[in-house]
Scaffold this active site. Structure first.
Site, PDB file in Angstrom:
ATOM      1  N   HIS A  19      -4.169   5.308 -10.106  1.00 15.49           N
ATOM      2  CA  HIS A  19      -2.809   5.851 -10.209  1.00 15.49           C
ATOM      3  C   HIS A  19      -2.103   5.311 -11.456  1.00 15.49           C
ATOM      4  CE1 HIS A  19       1.041   7.378  -9.296  1.00 15.49           C
ATOM      5  NE2 HIS A  19       1.459   6.476  -8.422  1.00 15.49           N
ATOM      6  N   CYS A  59      -5.203   1.144  -0.136  1.00 15.79           N
ATOM      7  CA  CYS A  59      -4.288   1.118  -1.273  1.00 15.79           C
ATOM      8  C   CYS A  59      -4.987   1.591  -2.538  1.00 15.79           C
ATOM      9  CB  CYS A  59      -3.770  -0.309  -1.512  1.00 15.79           C
ATOM     10  SG  CYS A  59      -3.110  -1.136  -0.039  1.00 15.79           S
ATOM     11  N   CYS A 119       6.798   8.326  -9.745  1.00 16.19           N
ATOM     12  CA  CYS A 119       5.384   8.686  -9.655  1.00 16.19           C
ATOM     13  C   CYS A 119       5.147  10.181  -9.860  1.00 16.19           C
ATOM     14  CB  CYS A 119       4.810   8.246  -8.312  1.00 16.19           C
ATOM     15  SG  CYS A 119       4.799   6.460  -8.094  1.00 16.19           S
TER      16      CYS A 119
END
Length: 385
Positions: A330, A204, A85
């Protein structure tokens, strides 16, 4: 050594882009970047190298040729970076190092990810199997364990964890490129569908497609592109064992502490000097722990830190004015690059409705997962006006 400066940034709206190809994402961010450069740019002659971040190793993303086709930079060397990430932020760090070493003068950093398409996206592709395997535990479960441990160890409340999501979703309604643009309350977060106790759906980050690009230049070239460059003051990268898994009883991320310590030392700044930060909030608990890891508060005080309003947009040290990953999304390869772009805008006073007044020093932070754990890698970049 020369300094490195961000002199332009381009981004597409993050979201569910089923009708965009991978190259469409790259092209959109690249063209927006080219248009953003104050004094213009001749890409073929000005750009000496490309650093390209994506996890899409199962498809065309695994080669620099994807960037060449999307941008027309066929003779420009392109380096593909993969670092979980932290892929986008590490691509940026590598480009900065090349400039500081005086190997090149101008670098394009570009990151992209298609997370949603079953045929060419990360979710549903070969990368998914590699990313989420191991002991039958998914990322929400890993981070859920961190949440329950922090609650047990430090009396952190479920409401304090939910407050991170409330803050970031409120910020996301003001940020034009965010995937999810809605406000929610603490009760809304707690009453949203359970994903992995104690984390619910609104704790989330969404699964998102996106791309972003930034232009980095040396001292000698920066003011050819703008009168308001943003200097890269420091950076740090650290890795941690993805098998150890203790992480001080799961209540911190050692890689974040090591990476930020290196960035602070290189820049000459400390935690109190950071005016604005974009940090990794893949889950609400992640941001709360990161307050502690980056030195914004003491170990175990993340809950009281959010209660006091310090990381709010109108607080003493705003965190994730863009809405963070929780609201913006993301798309892994694009995430760190987008955070750099957002700090660039903040330090130039161009962040619009989420502008932090008089911001002079900004931080960007990512953590990445390992095979069987969370937080196995961290990258931190510090920028100054």
């Amino acid at each position: 050594m020369t300094d490195a400066h961000v002199v332009g940034a381009g981004i597409i709206d993050f979201g569910e882009k089923y009708d965009w190809s991978f190259e469409d994402l790259l092209e959109g961010a690249y063209l927006d970047l080219v248009e953003s450069v104050d004094y213009g740019i001749d890409p073929t002659n000005d750009i000496d190298g490309v650093w390209y971040g994506t996890l899409d190793i199962a498809n065309e993303g695994s080669s620099g040729a994807a960037v060449a086709h999307a941008t027309g930079l066929f003779e420009t060397p392109a380096t593909h970076i993969v670092n979980a990430c932290a892929t986008g932020s590490d691509a940026f760090r590598n480009a900065v190092q090349a400039i500081k070493a005086e190997d090149i003068d101008v670098a394009l950093v570009i990151g992209a990810e298609k997370m949603l398409d079953s045929t060419e996206g990360l979710i549903g592709g070969a990368a998914l199997e590699r990313l989420w395997r191991g002991r039958g535990v998914t990322m929400p479960a890993f981070f859920g364990m961190r949440a329950t441990r922090h609650m047990d160890q430090y009396d952190t409340t479920r409401e304090q964890i939910a407050a991170v999501s409330v803050k970031n979703h409120e910020n996301g309604t003001k940020y034009p490129h965010a995937h999810q643009q809605f406000e929610c309350s603490v009760d809304d977060v707690k009453e949203s569908p359970t994903v992995s106790y104690p984390l619910n759906l609104y704790d989330c980050c969404p699964v998102t497609d996106g791309a972003c690009a930034v232009l980095v230049a040396s001292d000698d070239r920066a003011r050819e592109f703008t009168d308001a460059p943003v200097r890269v003051a420091g950076y740090g990268l650290s890795t941690d064992s993805f098998q150890r898994g203790d992480d001080l009883a799961l209540t911190n991320f050692p890689a974040s502490r090591h990476a930020s310590s290196t960035a602070y030392e290189r820049s000459g700044y400390g935690p109190d000097d950071i005016d604005v930060a974009e940090v990794h909030d893949c889950f609400s608990i992640t941001e709360l722990i990161t307050y502690e890891d980056l030195g914004f508060c003491e170990q175990g005080e993340g809950g009281s830190h959010i209660d006091e309003g310090i990381p709010h947009l109108d607080g003493e040290q705003p965190i994730n004015p863009s809405g963070g990953l929780l609201s913006k999304g993301h798309p892994i390869g694009a995430t760190g690059v987008a955070q750099i772009a957002e700090i660039f805008e903040q330090l130039r006073g161009e962040a619009g409705d989420v502008q932090v007044p008089d911001a002079e020093v900004g931080m960007q932070h990512n953590i990445g997962i390992g095979r069987n754990a969370t937080g196995a890698v961290s990258c931190v970049n510090i920028l100054e006006r």
